[in-house]
Design a protein around this motif. Sequence first.
Motif, PDB file in Angstrom:
ATOM      1  N   PRO A  24       0.829  -1.217   0.000  1.00 44.15           N
ATOM      2  CA  PRO A  24       0.000   0.000   0.000  1.00 44.15           C
ATOM      3  C   PRO A  24       0.866   1.273   0.000  1.00 44.15           C
ATOM      4  O   PRO A  24       2.067   1.231   0.299  1.00 44.15           O
ATOM      5  CB  PRO A  24      -0.803  -0.123   1.293  1.00 44.15           C
ATOM      6  CG  PRO A  24      -0.030  -1.054   2.156  1.00 44.15           C
ATOM      7  CD  PRO A  24       0.723  -1.970   1.237  1.00 44.15           C
ATOM      8  N   GLU A  26       1.164   3.683   2.025  1.00 37.75           N
ATOM      9  CA  GLU A  26       1.842   3.978   3.296  1.00 37.75           C
ATOM     10  C   GLU A  26       3.197   3.264   3.382  1.00 37.75           C
ATOM     11  O   GLU A  26       4.151   3.808   3.912  1.00 37.75           O
ATOM     12  CB  GLU A  26       0.976   3.568   4.499  1.00 37.75           C
ATOM     13  CG  GLU A  26      -0.357   4.279   4.596  1.00 37.75           C
ATOM     14  CD  GLU A  26      -1.399   3.776   3.591  1.00 37.75           C
ATOM     15  OE1 GLU A  26      -1.454   2.558   3.304  1.00 37.75           O
ATOM     16  OE2 GLU A  26      -2.149   4.618   3.068  1.00 37.75           O
ATOM     17  N   GLN A  39      -2.561   5.440  -7.590  1.00 39.64           N
ATOM     18  CA  GLN A  39      -3.871   4.845  -7.857  1.00 39.64           C
ATOM     19  C   GLN A  39      -3.839   4.010  -9.136  1.00 39.64           C
ATOM     20  O   GLN A  39      -3.271   4.428 -10.149  1.00 39.64           O
ATOM     21  CB  GLN A  39      -4.925   5.948  -8.039  1.00 39.64           C
ATOM     22  CG  GLN A  39      -5.161   6.802  -6.827  1.00 39.64           C
ATOM     23  CD  GLN A  39      -5.739   6.016  -5.674  1.00 39.64           C
ATOM     24  OE1 GLN A  39      -6.562   5.131  -5.859  1.00 39.64           O
ATOM     25  NE2 GLN A  39      -5.281   6.333  -4.463  1.00 39.64           N
TER      26      GLN A  39
END
Length: 157
Positions: A24, A26, A39
């Motif tokens: 992800p 993060e 994205q």
Amino acid sequence: MKEWTREIEIDAPIDYIWDLLEGPLEKMQKIMPQVVDHQPVKLTEESVGSIYRQKYKEGKRIEEYDVETLDYLNTSEKKKLKVGFTLAKMFEITALYELNSLNENKTLFKYTCTNRPLKSFLKLFMFFASDRIVVQFCERVKEAAEDEFENSKFILK
């Protein structure tokens, strides 16, 4: 075109490093803090050909570009991710991340970056470009992966 390659041994399992590259946002930001968004635009079943829209913050300016997956391998012992993108209509860049498991807690990380200027006046700048950014990136990956691995030991206890 200029190419830089750097290898470094990391004291962490292969999956901890892979998660920083393929996980992800993060996790990705631990090694690429300037990436502020990532994205999917187009996803393929085999990953090659997938496209992600990334936003990259440089100072106060945010640059947006599409990153295409050019090569992909994900096995327990060996992992490879090659991506390509055009930055500011001035540079065509590829990044190749190769991971080889040396044992259950040690991984060889190899990073190869190419940078091809798309405007003739930029070719002179490439002549003077050094591998400093590639070296710093490898050190950041090593530090982040080893921190993640160390922290996981405390969580498991």
